[in-house]
Write a protein that holds these residues in place. Structure first.
Motif, short mmCIF file in Angstrom:
data_model
loop_
_atom_site.label_atom_id
_atom_site.label_comp_id
_atom_site.label_asym_id
_atom_site.label_seq_id
_atom_site.Cartn_x
_atom_site.Cartn_y
_atom_site.Cartn_z
N GLY A 56 12.51 -12.51 -5.73
CA GLY A 56 11.33 -13.19 -5.19
C GLY A 56 10.07 -12.36 -5.07
N PHE A 57 10.04 -11.21 -5.73
CA PHE A 57 8.82 -10.40 -5.68
C PHE A 57 7.84 -10.82 -6.77
CE2 PHE A 57 12.08 -7.73 -3.72
CZ PHE A 57 11.43 -7.38 -2.54
N GLY A 58 6.54 -10.67 -6.47
CA GLY A 58 5.49 -11.00 -7.45
C GLY A 58 4.74 -9.77 -7.91
N ALA A 59 4.84 -8.70 -7.17
CA ALA A 59 4.19 -7.43 -7.53
C ALA A 59 4.89 -6.33 -6.73
CB ALA A 59 2.70 -7.45 -7.18
N ILE A 60 4.84 -5.11 -7.27
CA ILE A 60 5.49 -3.98 -6.59
C ILE A 60 4.49 -2.84 -6.45
CG2 ILE A 60 7.39 -2.31 -6.66
CD1 ILE A 60 8.90 -4.27 -8.48
N ILE A 61 4.37 -2.32 -5.24
CA ILE A 61 3.53 -1.15 -4.97
C ILE A 61 4.45 0.06 -4.85
CG2 ILE A 61 2.04 -0.05 -3.25
CD1 ILE A 61 1.08 -2.89 -2.49
N CYS A 62 4.13 1.13 -5.55
CA CYS A 62 4.93 2.36 -5.47
C CYS A 62 4.03 3.51 -5.03
CB CYS A 62 5.52 2.72 -6.82
SG CYS A 62 6.71 1.52 -7.41
N ALA A 63 4.42 4.21 -3.99
CA ALA A 63 3.65 5.35 -3.50
C ALA A 63 4.49 6.60 -3.62
CB ALA A 63 3.25 5.13 -2.04
N ALA A 64 3.93 7.63 -4.26
CA ALA A 64 4.67 8.89 -4.36
C ALA A 64 3.70 10.04 -4.57
CB ALA A 64 5.68 8.83 -5.50
N GLY A 65 4.14 11.21 -4.14
CA GLY A 65 3.33 12.40 -4.31
C GLY A 65 4.00 13.41 -5.23
N MET A 66 3.32 14.51 -5.44
CA MET A 66 3.78 15.62 -6.29
C MET A 66 4.02 15.12 -7.73
SD MET A 66 6.01 17.73 -3.47
CE MET A 66 5.81 19.30 -4.28
N ALA A 67 5.17 15.45 -8.34
CA ALA A 67 5.46 14.95 -9.70
C ALA A 67 5.87 13.49 -9.55
CB ALA A 67 6.57 15.77 -10.33
N ALA A 68 4.86 12.62 -9.41
CA ALA A 68 5.09 11.25 -8.94
C ALA A 68 5.54 10.33 -10.08
CB ALA A 68 3.81 10.73 -8.29
N HIS A 69 6.83 10.25 -10.31
CA HIS A 69 7.36 9.42 -11.38
C HIS A 69 7.83 8.05 -10.89
CE1 HIS A 69 8.10 13.58 -13.18
NE2 HIS A 69 7.08 13.05 -13.80
N LEU A 70 7.70 7.80 -9.59
CA LEU A 70 8.29 6.58 -9.03
C LEU A 70 7.73 5.30 -9.66
CD1 LEU A 70 10.21 5.31 -6.99
CD2 LEU A 70 8.39 5.43 -5.29
#
Ligand code: RP5
Length: 162
Positions: A56-70
């Motif tokens: 049921g998701f319509g968009a995904i937010i990903c937050a990451a630092g450094m070597a941010a591959h998330l």
């Protein structure tokens, strides 16, 4: 209404995510938050992404630092729109995360916002959901009008401060 998925690489990213969740709450958009890391818990990040559309998701937010591959790793496993927030969490002041998040190879896009740009990530997610939701689009218009009015109020008063 579709939910917004929020994934952060570590609980040290929480202050940036808080800016996103505050904005989503203000707009009455449902969301779910997880701590999954592309490097430390890659299987959980993958499972979440693979099942996000049917969950049921319509968009995904990903937050990451450094070597941010998330954000890229999540985007690799879903065709839902993925918004990346590069977090300032190292001696490189977020430039490392910015480049890791924004420089995706052709075929797997990530919409990257500013370093620590939690509020804009939420607004972009809201705008994506609002493509099919007129009531939400109206709320976004109203929010912009309020923000514009606040700027014009400052414009009126600026001379008196100089
Ligand atoms: C990234 O490494 C996280 O997203 C975080 O921004 C950074 C540091 O993580 P911690 O060592 O604080 O858990 O994976």
């Amino acid at each position: 209404m579709k939910k917004v998925g929020i994934v952060m690489g570590s609980d040290s990213d929480l202050p940036i995510i808080k800016k996103a969740t505050d904005t989503l709450k203000e707009l009455d958009i449902p969301f779910e938050v997880h701590i999954y890391s592309a490097h430390r818990t890659p299987e959980e990040a993958r499972e979440f992404s693979l099942n996000a559309r049917e969950n049921g998701f319509g968009a995904i937010i990903c937050a990451a630092g450094m070597a941010a591959h998330l954000a890229g790793a999540v985007a690799a496993n879903t065709t839902l729109p993925v918004i990346g927030i590069p977090c300032k969490s190292s001696v490189l002041d977020g430039m490392d995360a910015l480049l890791s998040t924004v420089m995706m190879p052709p075929g797997i896009p990530v919409a990257t916002v500013a370093i620590n740009g939690g509020a804009n990530a939420a607004l972009l997610a809201a705008q994506i959901i609002a493509v099919e939701d007129k009531a939400l689009a109206d709320k976004l218009d109203a929010k912009r009008k309020t923000a514009a009015a606040a700027v014009l109020e400052k414009d009126k008063n600026v001379l008196s401060q100089l």
